[in-house]
Scaffold this active site. Structure first.
Site, PDB file in Angstrom:
ATOM      1  N   ARG A 198       5.055   5.348   2.709  1.00 21.72           N
ATOM      2  CA  ARG A 198       4.224   6.532   2.935  1.00 21.72           C
ATOM      3  C   ARG A 198       3.917   6.640   4.414  1.00 21.72           C
ATOM      4  O   ARG A 198       4.228   5.715   5.178  1.00 21.72           O
ATOM      5  CB  ARG A 198       2.946   6.477   2.086  1.00 21.72           C
ATOM      6  CG  ARG A 198       1.939   5.451   2.520  1.00 21.72           C
ATOM      7  CD  ARG A 198       1.002   5.092   1.401  1.00 21.72           C
ATOM      8  NE  ARG A 198      -0.169   5.982   1.330  1.00 21.72           N
ATOM      9  CZ  ARG A 198      -1.327   5.603   0.796  1.00 21.72           C
ATOM     10  NH1 ARG A 198      -1.465   4.371   0.278  1.00 21.72           N
ATOM     11  NH2 ARG A 198      -2.341   6.421   0.740  1.00 21.72           N
ATOM     12  N   TYR A 201      -2.812  11.171 -10.432  1.00 21.28           N
ATOM     13  CA  TYR A 201      -2.128  11.276 -11.713  1.00 21.28           C
ATOM     14  C   TYR A 201      -2.289   9.968 -12.496  1.00 21.28           C
ATOM     15  O   TYR A 201      -2.294   8.881 -11.910  1.00 21.28           O
ATOM     16  CB  TYR A 201      -0.637  11.575 -11.515  1.00 21.28           C
ATOM     17  CG  TYR A 201      -0.390  13.049 -11.318  1.00 21.28           C
ATOM     18  CD1 TYR A 201      -0.304  13.908 -12.405  1.00 21.28           C
ATOM     19  CD2 TYR A 201      -0.290  13.582 -10.032  1.00 21.28           C
ATOM     20  CE1 TYR A 201      -0.111  15.269 -12.221  1.00 21.28           C
ATOM     21  CE2 TYR A 201      -0.091  14.942  -9.839  1.00 21.28           C
ATOM     22  CZ  TYR A 201      -0.010  15.778 -10.943  1.00 21.28           C
ATOM     23  OH  TYR A 201       0.173  17.122 -10.765  1.00 21.28           O
ATOM     24  N   LYS A 211       0.799  -1.232   0.000  1.00 25.06           N
ATOM     25  CA  LYS A 211       0.000   0.000   0.000  1.00 25.06           C
ATOM     26  C   LYS A 211       0.838   1.293   0.000  1.00 25.06           C
ATOM     27  O   LYS A 211       0.318   2.376   0.252  1.00 25.06           O
ATOM     28  CB  LYS A 211      -1.012   0.055   1.175  1.00 25.06           C
ATOM     29  CG  LYS A 211      -1.953  -1.105   1.291  1.00 25.06           C
ATOM     30  CD  LYS A 211      -2.526  -1.573  -0.014  1.00 25.06           C
ATOM     31  CE  LYS A 211      -3.455  -0.592  -0.665  1.00 25.06           C
ATOM     32  NZ  LYS A 211      -3.850  -1.053  -2.031  1.00 25.06           N
ATOM     33  N   ARG A 240      -8.537   4.282  -3.683  1.00 23.75           N
ATOM     34  CA  ARG A 240      -9.917   4.272  -3.170  1.00 23.75           C
ATOM     35  C   ARG A 240     -10.073   5.303  -2.053  1.00 23.75           C
ATOM     36  O   ARG A 240      -9.126   5.537  -1.302  1.00 23.75           O
ATOM     37  CB  ARG A 240     -10.212   2.900  -2.561  1.00 23.75           C
ATOM     38  CG  ARG A 240     -10.561   1.838  -3.559  1.00 23.75           C
ATOM     39  CD  ARG A 240     -10.769   0.569  -2.786  1.00 23.75           C
ATOM     40  NE  ARG A 240     -11.238  -0.501  -3.643  1.00 23.75           N
ATOM     41  CZ  ARG A 240     -10.780  -1.735  -3.565  1.00 23.75           C
ATOM     42  NH1 ARG A 240      -9.846  -2.037  -2.693  1.00 23.75           N
ATOM     43  NH2 ARG A 240     -11.252  -2.669  -4.351  1.00 23.75           N
ATOM     44  N   GLY A 292       2.311   2.406  -2.679  1.00 26.83           N
ATOM     45  CA  GLY A 292       2.271   2.998  -4.016  1.00 26.83           C
ATOM     46  C   GLY A 292       3.141   2.179  -4.960  1.00 26.83           C
ATOM     47  O   GLY A 292       3.655   2.679  -5.966  1.00 26.83           O
TER      48      GLY A 292
HETATM   49  P1  A3P Z   1      -5.051   3.908  -1.643  1.00 25.39           P
HETATM   50  O1  A3P Z   1      -5.811   3.021  -2.567  1.00 25.39           O
HETATM   51  O2  A3P Z   1      -5.223   3.579  -0.225  1.00 25.39           O
HETATM   52  O3  A3P Z   1      -5.263   5.384  -1.921  1.00 25.39           O
HETATM   53  P2  A3P Z   1       0.053  -0.298  -3.712  1.00 25.39           P
HETATM   54  O4  A3P Z   1       0.088  -0.285  -5.200  1.00 25.39           O
HETATM   55  O5  A3P Z   1       1.400  -0.500  -3.102  1.00 25.39           O
HETATM   56  O6  A3P Z   1      -0.994  -1.231  -3.198  1.00 25.39           O
HETATM   57  O7  A3P Z   1      -0.358   1.141  -3.245  1.00 25.39           O
HETATM   58  C1  A3P Z   1      -1.644   1.645  -3.469  1.00 25.39           C
HETATM   59  C2  A3P Z   1      -1.602   3.125  -3.240  1.00 25.39           C
HETATM   60  O8  A3P Z   1      -0.902   3.768  -4.302  1.00 25.39           O
HETATM   61  C3  A3P Z   1      -2.973   3.751  -3.243  1.00 25.39           C
HETATM   62  O9  A3P Z   1      -3.486   3.667  -1.946  1.00 25.39           O
HETATM   63  C4  A3P Z   1      -2.674   5.187  -3.701  1.00 25.39           C
HETATM   64  O10 A3P Z   1      -2.774   6.133  -2.672  1.00 25.39           O
HETATM   65  C5  A3P Z   1      -1.223   5.144  -4.168  1.00 25.39           C
HETATM   66  N1  A3P Z   1      -0.997   5.791  -5.453  1.00 25.39           N
HETATM   67  C6  A3P Z   1       0.127   6.505  -5.735  1.00 25.39           C
HETATM   68  N2  A3P Z   1       0.055   7.024  -6.938  1.00 25.39           N
HETATM   69  C7  A3P Z   1      -1.127   6.624  -7.469  1.00 25.39           C
HETATM   70  C8  A3P Z   1      -1.762   6.868  -8.721  1.00 25.39           C
HETATM   71  N3  A3P Z   1      -1.182   7.622  -9.645  1.00 25.39           N
HETATM   72  N4  A3P Z   1      -2.981   6.311  -8.936  1.00 25.39           N
HETATM   73  C9  A3P Z   1      -3.566   5.562  -7.968  1.00 25.39           C
HETATM   74  N5  A3P Z   1      -3.013   5.299  -6.765  1.00 25.39           N
HETATM   75  C10 A3P Z   1      -1.800   5.829  -6.517  1.00 25.39           C
END
Ligand code: A3P
EC number: 2.8.2.-
Length: 314
Positions: free
Chosen positions: A154, A262, A71, A279, A73
């Site tokens: 994060r 983005y 989580k 989400r 990113g």
């Molecule tokens: P949330 O869904 O809680 O907001 P991972 O890929 O390691 O599971 O991380 C998911 C997280 O990537 C998402 O957490 C989101 O906040 C983050 N993220 C960073 N850049 C993003 C982007 N461009 N589009 C969607 N999520 C992004």
């Protein structure tokens, strides 16, 4: 039938171009459209590992791994790095070093899951579970002691909420009962420090394992909070770390108001991450938030000392 045969022929011919070549030539869209027609692609999948080996390419074990954190990113980082022509990525999470049953299958098995690449390209794999797995550092070191590791982190409290949110939706989809976050995080009036999502946010505890095997200059930390708000500078730092020519540009990103994140523009195509990424998070009781932040405070300070760098975490 004849139509299908023609399509299959086209696919085979196009797949013979290199993993990056076809997209540089703008053929990616044509290829995807053809693949879509024969049902090989869902509309969110850009990458695939061609079964036909393009001439001059090989499958290689990764020279760089995104080790986590879950989580943090990790998917966004992988997809954004994939813009670079000298990077090829394994699209699925392999779980080689953290799952014993996969590790037992051996390095050849692992290599065979990697995409085809040219010698000048860097293969990148991401499995967020590696960071919190106690066995992974030694195993990765044994494979390649000079590997370059990418770690995206994060704010630990935000990460807990994101982790909870992911599990919440998974349970809903599987018709399992769900609880509000406060009921899980607080047990008998105190913080439930055994909660896995909290454990995973103890970055100093996990980092200690990695620093037993790797020097700090082998682990590049990507600021996951910044990657959300301003991806380019974070990606430029990764390009430097991997000794790659700067190829990722601001024009590769555009802010999608609907998604609130983005999205990527590359090879004439635009795409956002899957709907499970980004989400909305639940509102969390402010006292519970403060308890979480207080619990992470010392761990964060310890982590900053370990990596000689600080972050804007609460
Ligand atoms: P949330 O869904 O809680 O907001 P991972 O890929 O390691 O599971 O991380 C998911 C997280 O990537 C998402 O957490 C989101 O906040 C983050 N993220 C960073 N850049 C993003 C982007 N461009 N589009 C969607 N999520 C992004």
């Amino acid at each position: 039938m004849a139509y299908l045969l023609v399509l299959v022929f086209f696919l085979a011919a196009l797949t013979h171009s290199t993993p990056k070549e076809y997209s540089q030539q703008g053929e990616g869209a044509i290829l995807d459209s053809l693949k879509q027609q024969v049902g090989l692609l869902t509309n969110e999948t850009k990458n695939y590992s061609p079964q036909v080996q393009p001439p001059g390419t090989n499958r290689r074990i990764p020279q760089s791994i995104i080790i986590g954190v879950r989580k943090g990113g990790t998917r966004a980082l992988l997809e954004m790095l994939d813009i670079h022509p000298e990077i090829v990525v394994a699209t699925t999470e392999v779980h080689f070093f953290d799952w014993d049953e996969n590790y037992a299958k051996g390095l050849e098995w692992y290599k065979n899951l990697m995409p085809f690449s040219y010698e000048n390209q860097i293969t990148v794999e991401k499995t967020p579970g590696y960071f919190t797995s106690s066995l992974s550092p030694e195993r990765i070191h044994e494979m390649n002691s000079s590997i370059k590791l990418l770690l995206i982190l994060r704010d630990p409290t935000e990460r807990v909420i994101s982790d909870y949110t992911q599990v919440y939706y998974n349970r809903l989809e599987n018709h399992k009962p769900v609880q509000v976050i406060e009921e899980i995080v607080i047990r008998n009036g105190a913080l439930n420090t055994k909660y896995k999502a909290i454990q995973r946010s103890l970055y100093d505890v996990h980092m200690e394992n990695w620093l037993k095997y790797f020097s700090l200059d082998q682990i590049h930390i990507v600021d996951g909070d910044t990657l959300i708000t301003d991806p380019l500078p974070e990606l430029q730092k990764v390009e430097k770390f991997l000794n790659l020519r700067p190829r990722i540009m601001s024009s590769n990103f555009y802010f999608n108001q609907t998604k609130g994140f983005y999205c990527i523009r590359s090879d004439g195509r635009e795409r956002c991450l899957h709907e499970s990424k980004g989400r909305p998070h639940p509102m969390v009781n402010s006292t519970v938030l403060e308890q979480l932040q207080a619990y992470f405070k010392d761990h964060n300070q310890n982590f900053y000392r370990m990596v000689n760098r600080s972050f804007d975490w609460h």
